[in-house]
Design a protein around this motif. Sequence first.
Motif, PDB file in Angstrom:
ATOM      1  N   GLU A  64       0.812  -1.217   0.000  1.00 38.59           N
ATOM      2  CA  GLU A  64       0.000   0.000   0.000  1.00 38.59           C
ATOM      3  C   GLU A  64       0.847   1.270   0.000  1.00 38.59           C
ATOM      4  O   GLU A  64       0.351   2.354  -0.300  1.00 38.59           O
ATOM      5  N   ASP A  65       2.119   1.169   0.349  1.00 36.07           N
ATOM      6  CA  ASP A  65       2.992   2.340   0.417  1.00 36.07           C
ATOM      7  C   ASP A  65       3.443   2.835  -0.954  1.00 36.07           C
ATOM      8  O   ASP A  65       3.935   3.950  -1.075  1.00 36.07           O
ATOM      9  N   PHE A  66       3.298   2.017  -1.991  1.00 37.91           N
ATOM     10  CA  PHE A  66       3.821   2.353  -3.310  1.00 37.91           C
ATOM     11  C   PHE A  66       2.781   3.046  -4.179  1.00 37.91           C
ATOM     12  O   PHE A  66       1.593   2.733  -4.120  1.00 37.91           O
ATOM     13  N   LYS A  67       3.276   3.982  -4.997  1.00 31.89           N
ATOM     14  CA  LYS A  67       2.476   4.612  -6.054  1.00 31.89           C
ATOM     15  C   LYS A  67       3.281   4.471  -7.328  1.00 31.89           C
ATOM     16  O   LYS A  67       4.396   4.984  -7.431  1.00 31.89           O
ATOM     17  N   ILE A  68       2.715   3.781  -8.310  1.00 30.53           N
ATOM     18  CA  ILE A  68       3.398   3.576  -9.581  1.00 30.53           C
ATOM     19  C   ILE A  68       2.556   4.245 -10.657  1.00 30.53           C
ATOM     20  O   ILE A  68       1.383   3.905 -10.835  1.00 30.53           O
ATOM     21  N   ASN A  69       3.156   5.203 -11.353  1.00 27.01           N
ATOM     22  CA  ASN A  69       2.458   5.969 -12.381  1.00 27.01           C
ATOM     23  C   ASN A  69       3.261   5.959 -13.665  1.00 27.01           C
ATOM     24  O   ASN A  69       4.476   5.794 -13.650  1.00 27.01           O
ATOM     25  N   ILE A  70       2.540   6.157 -14.762  1.00 30.71           N
ATOM     26  CA  ILE A  70       3.216   6.331 -16.054  1.00 30.71           C
ATOM     27  C   ILE A  70       2.655   7.591 -16.694  1.00 30.71           C
ATOM     28  O   ILE A  70       1.442   7.803 -16.733  1.00 30.71           O
ATOM     29  N   ASP A  71       3.554   8.456 -17.128  1.00 31.82           N
ATOM     30  CA  ASP A  71       3.174   9.697 -17.791  1.00 31.82           C
ATOM     31  C   ASP A  71       4.008   9.803 -19.062  1.00 31.82           C
ATOM     32  O   ASP A  71       5.228   9.939 -18.987  1.00 31.82           O
ATOM     33  N   LYS A  72       3.334   9.724 -20.185  1.00 31.17           N
ATOM     34  CA  LYS A  72       3.986   9.644 -21.495  1.00 31.17           C
ATOM     35  C   LYS A  72       4.874   8.418 -21.500  1.00 31.17           C
ATOM     36  O   LYS A  72       4.386   7.308 -21.401  1.00 31.17           O
ATOM     37  N   ASN A  73       6.187   8.558 -21.569  1.00 26.96           N
ATOM     38  CA  ASN A  73       7.045   7.380 -21.572  1.00 26.96           C
ATOM     39  C   ASN A  73       7.920   7.324 -20.315  1.00 26.96           C
ATOM     40  O   ASN A  73       8.966   6.693 -20.312  1.00 26.96           O
ATOM     41  N   VAL A  74       7.486   7.977 -19.224  1.00 26.57           N
ATOM     42  CA  VAL A  74       8.230   7.983 -17.966  1.00 26.57           C
ATOM     43  C   VAL A  74       7.457   7.196 -16.915  1.00 26.57           C
ATOM     44  O   VAL A  74       6.321   7.530 -16.571  1.00 26.57           O
ATOM     45  N   LEU A  75       8.089   6.135 -16.428  1.00 24.50           N
ATOM     46  CA  LEU A  75       7.523   5.291 -15.376  1.00 24.50           C
ATOM     47  C   LEU A  75       8.086   5.765 -14.043  1.00 24.50           C
ATOM     48  O   LEU A  75       9.303   5.809 -13.865  1.00 24.50           O
ATOM     49  N   SER A  76       7.207   6.158 -13.103  1.00 21.10           N
ATOM     50  CA  SER A  76       7.639   6.671 -11.804  1.00 21.10           C
ATOM     51  C   SER A  76       7.186   5.736 -10.704  1.00 21.10           C
ATOM     52  O   SER A  76       6.034   5.309 -10.671  1.00 21.10           O
ATOM     53  N   VAL A  77       8.107   5.433  -9.800  1.00 21.65           N
ATOM     54  CA  VAL A  77       7.812   4.607  -8.629  1.00 21.65           C
ATOM     55  C   VAL A  77       8.069   5.483  -7.414  1.00 21.65           C
ATOM     56  O   VAL A  77       9.172   6.001  -7.230  1.00 21.65           O
ATOM     57  N   ALA A  78       7.056   5.657  -6.578  1.00 24.30           N
ATOM     58  CA  ALA A  78       7.182   6.477  -5.379  1.00 24.30           C
ATOM     59  C   ALA A  78       6.696   5.681  -4.181  1.00 24.30           C
ATOM     60  O   ALA A  78       5.833   4.808  -4.305  1.00 24.30           O
TER      61      ALA A  78
END
Length: 146
Positions: A64-78
């Motif tokens: 539950e602590d992770f947020k995984i997003n994709i914006d255009k061609n950038v994959l972000s893991v927070a």
Amino acid sequence: MTLVKFNNGLKNTSANPFFSDVFDSLINDSFLSDKLIARVPAVNIAETESEFHIELAVPGLKKEDFKINIDKNVLSVAAEKKAENVEEGKKFSKREYSYNSFVRSFTLPESADQSKIEADYADGILKLTVAKREEAKFQSREIAVK
């Protein structure tokens, strides 16, 4: 021949010993060193014929602590974790639990299929699998000699 003297781990006590102890505690104090060191997880990236594998070493977190997003061609893991464990009746002389967060971003290649990304978290390792597009997969064939 040159002679070089080494201290061999012994402190110089000829000066003020209090000063050297305070200085050593400031340099070696985990509070100060934690603030100076950026906390981003180590990552391994591998490629197979059909997909990319991204593994992040993030022990001590929950799914539950992770947020995984994709914006255009950038994959972000927070990830964000706040430790608020307050116990009544205890007086702490040092407290190292704190608020931790990080963001790691990866630029995906054109060959990545952004609609087929999976994430799995087990044993402190976050594994991301990014599938490749069909036209980008390695194709092998034998070429005949004429």
